[in-house]
Motif scaffolding. Structure first.
Motif, PDB file in Angstrom:
ATOM      1  N   ASP A 104      33.884  41.868  46.663  1.00  8.88           N
ATOM      2  CA  ASP A 104      34.346  40.234  46.542  1.00  8.88           C
ATOM      3  C   ASP A 104      35.775  40.282  46.842  1.00  8.88           C
ATOM      4  OD1 ASP A 104      31.799  39.841  45.721  1.00  8.88           O
ATOM      5  OD2 ASP A 104      32.304  39.004  43.578  1.00  8.88           O
ATOM      6  N   GLN A 140      25.676  26.763  50.293  1.00  9.44           N
ATOM      7  CA  GLN A 140      27.074  27.589  50.714  1.00  9.44           C
ATOM      8  C   GLN A 140      27.981  27.013  49.942  1.00  9.44           C
ATOM      9  OE1 GLN A 140      26.785  30.089  52.533  1.00  9.44           O
ATOM     10  NE2 GLN A 140      25.013  29.911  53.544  1.00  9.44           N
ATOM     11  N   LYS A 196      26.060  45.126  47.528  1.00  7.76           N
ATOM     12  CA  LYS A 196      27.050  44.437  48.614  1.00  7.76           C
ATOM     13  C   LYS A 196      27.952  45.413  48.928  1.00  7.76           C
ATOM     14  CE  LYS A 196      29.542  42.501  44.473  1.00  7.76           C
ATOM     15  NZ  LYS A 196      30.151  41.539  44.071  1.00  7.76           N
ATOM     16  N   THR A 238      31.319  32.664  47.740  1.00  4.90           N
ATOM     17  CA  THR A 238      30.927  31.524  48.668  1.00  4.90           C
ATOM     18  C   THR A 238      31.811  30.299  48.258  1.00  4.90           C
ATOM     19  OG1 THR A 238      28.877  32.705  49.130  1.00  4.90           O
ATOM     20  CG2 THR A 238      29.385  30.502  50.080  1.00  4.90           C
ATOM     21  N   LYS A 285      29.270  32.572  43.951  1.00  8.83           N
ATOM     22  CA  LYS A 285      30.659  32.292  43.373  1.00  8.83           C
ATOM     23  C   LYS A 285      31.643  32.745  44.420  1.00  8.83           C
ATOM     24  CE  LYS A 285      29.689  35.501  40.101  1.00  8.83           C
ATOM     25  NZ  LYS A 285      28.346  35.721  40.489  1.00  8.83           N
ATOM     26  N   ARG A 319      21.442  43.580  42.847  1.00 10.09           N
ATOM     27  CA  ARG A 319      22.416  43.222  43.865  1.00 10.09           C
ATOM     28  C   ARG A 319      23.102  44.390  44.314  1.00 10.09           C
ATOM     29  NH1 ARG A 319      25.011  40.401  46.940  1.00 10.09           N
ATOM     30  NH2 ARG A 319      27.165  39.343  46.505  1.00 10.09           N
TER      31      ARG A 319
HETATM   32  N1  LIG Z   1      20.926  30.575  52.185  1.00  7.64           N
HETATM   33  C1  LIG Z   1      21.929  30.692  51.318  1.00  7.64           C
HETATM   34  N2  LIG Z   1      22.558  31.911  51.177  1.00  7.64           N
HETATM   35  C2  LIG Z   1      23.734  31.669  50.407  1.00  7.64           C
HETATM   36  C3  LIG Z   1      24.391  30.429  49.823  1.00  7.64           C
HETATM   37  N3  LIG Z   1      25.224  30.611  49.253  1.00  7.64           N
HETATM   38  C4  LIG Z   1      25.578  31.842  49.349  1.00  7.64           C
HETATM   39  N4  LIG Z   1      24.473  32.453  49.946  1.00  7.64           N
HETATM   40  C5  LIG Z   1      24.591  34.221  50.208  1.00  7.64           C
HETATM   41  O1  LIG Z   1      24.094  34.758  48.812  1.00  7.64           O
HETATM   42  C6  LIG Z   1      24.923  35.907  48.995  1.00  7.64           C
HETATM   43  C7  LIG Z   1      25.640  36.063  47.679  1.00  7.64           C
HETATM   44  O2  LIG Z   1      26.912  35.203  47.707  1.00  7.64           O
HETATM   45  P1  LIG Z   1      28.150  35.525  47.122  1.00  7.64           P
HETATM   46  O3  LIG Z   1      28.975  34.362  47.329  1.00  7.64           O
HETATM   47  O4  LIG Z   1      28.606  36.811  47.489  1.00  7.64           O
HETATM   48  O5  LIG Z   1      27.607  35.652  45.756  1.00  7.64           O
HETATM   49  P2  LIG Z   1      28.451  36.085  44.219  1.00  7.64           P
HETATM   50  O6  LIG Z   1      28.076  35.117  42.973  1.00  7.64           O
HETATM   51  O7  LIG Z   1      29.997  36.161  44.489  1.00  7.64           O
HETATM   52  O8  LIG Z   1      28.015  37.506  43.989  1.00  7.64           O
HETATM   53  P3  LIG Z   1      28.440  38.541  42.763  1.00  7.64           P
HETATM   54  O9  LIG Z   1      30.165  38.453  42.583  1.00  7.64           O
HETATM   55  O10 LIG Z   1      27.959  39.718  43.305  1.00  7.64           O
HETATM   56  O11 LIG Z   1      27.867  38.072  41.789  1.00  7.64           O
HETATM   57  C8  LIG Z   1      25.576  36.118  50.254  1.00  7.64           C
HETATM   58  O12 LIG Z   1      24.784  36.674  51.226  1.00  7.64           O
HETATM   59  C9  LIG Z   1      25.920  34.589  50.512  1.00  7.64           C
HETATM   60  O13 LIG Z   1      25.959  34.484  52.145  1.00  7.64           O
HETATM   61  C10 LIG Z   1      23.417  29.164  50.272  1.00  7.64           C
HETATM   62  O14 LIG Z   1      23.737  27.843  49.826  1.00  7.64           O
HETATM   63  N5  LIG Z   1      22.130  29.542  50.886  1.00  7.64           N
END
Ligand SMILES: Nc1nc2c(ncn2[C@@H]2O[C@H](COP(=O)(O)OP(=O)(O)OP(=O)(O)O)[C@@H](O)[C@H]2O)c(=O)[nH]1
Length: 356
Positions: free
Chosen positions: A59, A198, A271, A32, A30, A269
């Motif tokens: 975050d 990403q 972070k 990202t 999310k 999770r």
């Molecule tokens: N390989 C890969 N890693 C990814 C991709 N998108 C995100 N990540 C990785 O996944 C991890 C979590 O990404 P976040 O964007 O922090 O996820 P989030 O959903 O915001 O996490 P929470 O807020 O904790 O729920 C990070 O290490 C990112 O770099 C992707 O498309 N490919």
């Protein structure tokens, strides 16, 4: 907003502020996705509300480009325990000198989007804000691996999606991709699925296509789910636990790796932002989703006091504060080069790198 803190309708000529809700299970991508959207060339004055289930909002520290326009909603879930905070934060945005042109709400990874949607539909927020899309981010690798309560929540979140952003497709084989797509279609038949890496969602889906109101029957379906969702929202607080740890002392990289690799399976999770004793001038972001973890360099500490802050989220049963404290305390480095030739060497090499 008037002096009593309530919202006055903005008049017939002022359009409502479009809202994009970004949901999806823990670590799906999310933040990202949000960073991809915010750093795009759209020229729109965006405001961001970021909700983290843990007590420290990691975050919010990782959101780019909207300094001063990011509001943290930490230590609870916007769909239940801190729902009033969400309303207060939205009303606060209206008091700013410049009204935002678009609002993004990043929900926590355990939030159900339905009660959040209904907060925008059924409270005074409806006079000023209009939810124009719910983007539901899915981790293509992890979704099929989730079990029990985690699988249940991750799948139920999908029901509210206007667009399913199937992220991390770089981590799966073509067969696995088909499998996860079938799974998503089974849970939310007919949903629009966009495959990305990403979070690289085409921006026109957020700012142009997204401004068309979703079909009324979709929103109506969401409203009907409110009663069930509300119950689930309350129960997830009992299912998921969170724990955090901070230290002003630098951590040893090998010890940190060892601790991460030995975390109980139910810790899903992790972070944080950490200082590593081998490279003390650099700030590192720690990310772990499922068993996959990595550390990413994120600039220098500069004049900021280095401080490691780590948040863990997982099944409540796997969160044993005493054990976790011991495990992370054991990561603290020795800090004394004379005791470690490796530490001395890595610091010498790091000293040759460009400075801050
Ligand atoms: N390989 C890969 N890693 C990814 C991709 N998108 C995100 N990540 C990785 O996944 C991890 C979590 O990404 P976040 O964007 O922090 O996820 P989030 O959903 O915001 O996490 P929470 O807020 O904790 O729920 C990070 O290490 C990112 O770099 C992707 O498309 N490919």
């Amino acid at each position: 907003m008037n002096q009593q803190g309530t919202v006055a309708a903005d008049g017939p000529h002022r359009s409502k502020i479009p809202v994009t809700l970004i949901g999806g299970f823990l670590g799906a991508g999310k933040t990202t996705l949000l960073n991809h959207i915010l750093s795009g060339e759209h020229g729109i004055r965006a405001a961001v509300l970021v909700n983290d289930f843990g007590a420290i909002n990691i975050d919010a520290k990782l959101i780019v480009g909207v300094e001063g326009d990011t509001v943290n909603l930490a230590n609870g879930c916007v769909c239940c325990t801190i729902r009033d905070d969400l309303i207060g934060a939205c009303l606060g945005l209206l008091q700013r000198p410049e009204r935002p042109e678009h609002l993004f709400v990043e929900m926590s990874g355990v939030s159900d989007p339905v009660p959040v949607l209904n907060t925008f539909l059924e409270t005074q927020l409806a006079l000023v804000f209009a939810v124009n899309s719910i983007l539901l981010v899915v981790d293509a690798e992890q979704l099929p691996r989730l079990k029990g309560d985690m699988a249940h929540l991750a799948r139920s979140q999908l029901g509210a999606a206007d667009i399913v952003v199937l992220n991390k497709v770089d981590l799966v084989s073509p067969d696995e991709l088909n499998h996860v797509k079938n799974l998503v279609q089974m849970v939310t038949p007919g949903s629009r699925i966009i495959e990305v890496v990403q979070g690289q969602l085409p921006l026109e889906l957020v700012f142009v296509g997204g401004s068309d109101a979703p079909p009324p029957e979709r929103r109506e379906d969401a409203r009907k789910r409110e009663a069930t969702a509300h119950d689930e929202a309350h129960s997830h607080d009992h299912v998921f636990g969170t724990w955090n740890w901070t230290s002003d002392r630098a951590l040893s990289l090998p010890k940190l790796r060892s601790t991460l690799e030995q975390l109980p399976e139910t810790v899903y999770r992790c972070k944080g932002v950490v200082q590593i004793e081998e490279l003390p001038r650099y700030r590192y972001v720690l990310q772990m989703v499922g068993r996959r973890y990595h550390l990413e360099e994120s600039g220098f500490w500069g004049t900021a006091m280095p401080r490691s802050e780590i948040v863990l989220i997982g099944g409540r049963a796997g969160i044993d504060p005493d054990k976790l404290h011991s495990a992370f305390d054991a990561c603290i480095g020795i800090g004394d080069e004379s005791q470690s030739p490796v530490l001395r060497l890595t610091r010498l090499l790091a000293a040759d790198m460009p400075g801050d």
